[in-house]
Design a protein around this motif. Sequence first.
Motif, PDB file in Angstrom:
ATOM      1  N   THR A  49       0.799  -1.318  -0.016  1.00 38.45           N
ATOM      2  CA  THR A  49      -0.002  -0.041  -0.031  1.00 38.45           C
ATOM      3  C   THR A  49       0.944   1.241   0.190  1.00 38.45           C
ATOM      4  N   ALA A  50       1.769   1.132   0.890  1.00 42.19           N
ATOM      5  CA  ALA A  50       2.561   2.346   0.804  1.00 42.19           C
ATOM      6  C   ALA A  50       3.519   2.772  -0.594  1.00 42.19           C
ATOM      7  N   GLN A  51       3.794   1.515  -1.234  1.00 39.13           N
ATOM      8  CA  GLN A  51       4.294   1.622  -2.542  1.00 39.13           C
ATOM      9  C   GLN A  51       3.519   2.152  -3.808  1.00 39.13           C
ATOM     10  N   VAL A  52       2.020   1.911  -3.363  1.00 38.12           N
ATOM     11  CA  VAL A  52       1.169   2.070  -4.653  1.00 38.12           C
ATOM     12  C   VAL A  52       0.432   3.636  -4.248  1.00 38.12           C
ATOM     13  N   ILE A  53       0.537   3.921  -3.389  1.00 43.01           N
ATOM     14  CA  ILE A  53      -0.103   5.318  -2.934  1.00 43.01           C
ATOM     15  C   ILE A  53       0.783   6.715  -3.608  1.00 43.01           C
ATOM     16  N   ARG A  54       0.239   7.525  -4.247  1.00 44.28           N
ATOM     17  CA  ARG A  54       0.841   8.501  -4.813  1.00 44.28           C
ATOM     18  C   ARG A  54       1.308   9.833  -3.500  1.00 44.28           C
ATOM     19  N   PRO A  55       2.349  10.597  -3.853  1.00 44.42           N
ATOM     20  CA  PRO A  55       2.795  11.342  -2.802  1.00 44.42           C
ATOM     21  C   PRO A  55       1.355  12.237  -2.736  1.00 44.42           C
ATOM     22  N   GLY A  56       1.139  12.735  -1.369  1.00 48.57           N
ATOM     23  CA  GLY A  56      -0.090  13.349  -1.085  1.00 48.57           C
ATOM     24  C   GLY A  56      -1.444  12.763  -0.853  1.00 48.57           C
ATOM     25  N   GLY A  57      -1.331  11.380  -1.234  1.00 50.34           N
ATOM     26  CA  GLY A  57      -2.435  10.630  -0.917  1.00 50.34           C
ATOM     27  C   GLY A  57      -2.450  10.040   0.638  1.00 50.34           C
ATOM     28  N   ALA A  58      -3.192   9.124   0.847  1.00 50.93           N
ATOM     29  CA  ALA A  58      -3.361   8.556   2.006  1.00 50.93           C
ATOM     30  C   ALA A  58      -3.918   7.085   2.247  1.00 50.93           C
ATOM     31  N   PHE A  59      -3.390   6.549   3.333  1.00 45.87           N
ATOM     32  CA  PHE A  59      -3.950   5.066   3.744  1.00 45.87           C
ATOM     33  C   PHE A  59      -5.114   5.479   4.763  1.00 45.87           C
ATOM     34  N   LEU A  60      -6.209   5.192   4.646  1.00 41.95           N
ATOM     35  CA  LEU A  60      -7.362   5.469   5.631  1.00 41.95           C
ATOM     36  C   LEU A  60      -7.658   3.990   6.133  1.00 41.95           C
ATOM     37  N   VAL A  61      -7.555   3.996   7.327  1.00 42.61           N
ATOM     38  CA  VAL A  61      -7.490   2.678   8.270  1.00 42.61           C
ATOM     39  C   VAL A  61      -8.575   2.754   9.497  1.00 42.61           C
ATOM     40  N   TYR A  62      -9.668   1.912   9.364  1.00 46.07           N
ATOM     41  CA  TYR A  62     -10.515   1.983  10.686  1.00 46.07           C
ATOM     42  C   TYR A  62     -10.381   0.378  11.220  1.00 46.07           C
ATOM     43  N   GLN A  63     -10.047   0.529  12.382  1.00 44.21           N
ATOM     44  CA  GLN A  63      -9.773  -0.827  13.142  1.00 44.21           C
ATOM     45  C   GLN A  63     -10.407  -0.697  14.690  1.00 44.21           C
ATOM     46  N   PHE A  64     -10.548  -1.686  15.158  1.00 43.86           N
ATOM     47  CA  PHE A  64     -10.897  -2.104  16.620  1.00 43.86           C
ATOM     48  C   PHE A  64     -10.031  -2.204  17.862  1.00 43.86           C
ATOM     49  N   SER A  65      -8.580  -2.446  17.020  1.00 43.13           N
ATOM     50  CA  SER A  65      -7.318  -2.671  17.917  1.00 43.13           C
ATOM     51  C   SER A  65      -6.373  -1.191  17.386  1.00 43.13           C
TER      52      SER A  65
END
Length: 216
Positions: free
Chosen positions: A157-173
């Motif tokens: 995921t870190a390799q595929v997201i463009r600069p300025g983009g984001a990884f949005l994550v929702y978790q319970f832990s």
Amino acid sequence: MTPVSTTQRRRAARLGAKDAAPSPWGMFLRGFLKHPVMVGSIVPSSQKLMNRMLAPVDWANCRLFVEYGPGVGNFCRPILERMAPDATFVAIDTNDDFVRYLRRTIRDPRFHAVHGSAADVRQIVADHGHSHADYVLSGLPFSTLPAGVGEAIATATAQVIRPGGAFLVYQFSPKVHDFLSPHFERIDHAMEWWNVPPAQLYWAWADDVAELASAA
């Protein structure tokens, strides 16, 4: 006209029920029972969680949005409502039941449901004609994924997201932070209490190197 017997009517009703798409709740529960380690919760996300999770997205500059583990499409419709007419949305799920359900119930030319692994996101993005994703959303339960899978997904995921983009994550832990921190320097965090159960929200930003240098 030949009269229709009670037996024929019952058979037709059974066939109709078989052809009809099951309810989202029924599909969600079925998916949880079938693949519990791949489904984050037995209860779909709340509207408040979805709105808060998607709030930082720059929709005007989003050409490709990717979601991991879309399930029955709880996030899919709000995302499509916000996306530009010429943008693309790729939803990746390892559960082929969910993928078939999404293909059957979401008829939008911008939407593509893919049966596959989030660890292969770079190839999946390339297969859809893009070199990178602007945003990636995930509700996958990183803390319960098989050994090595969470690390592989975070790296890809870190390799595929463009600069300025984001990884949005929702978790319970909060353990998901351990998967994000080796790849993202800037990670925003919040809690959404209006959800069952309350959720941890993370926005891991792929900061532009040039921006970081100018800020230093």
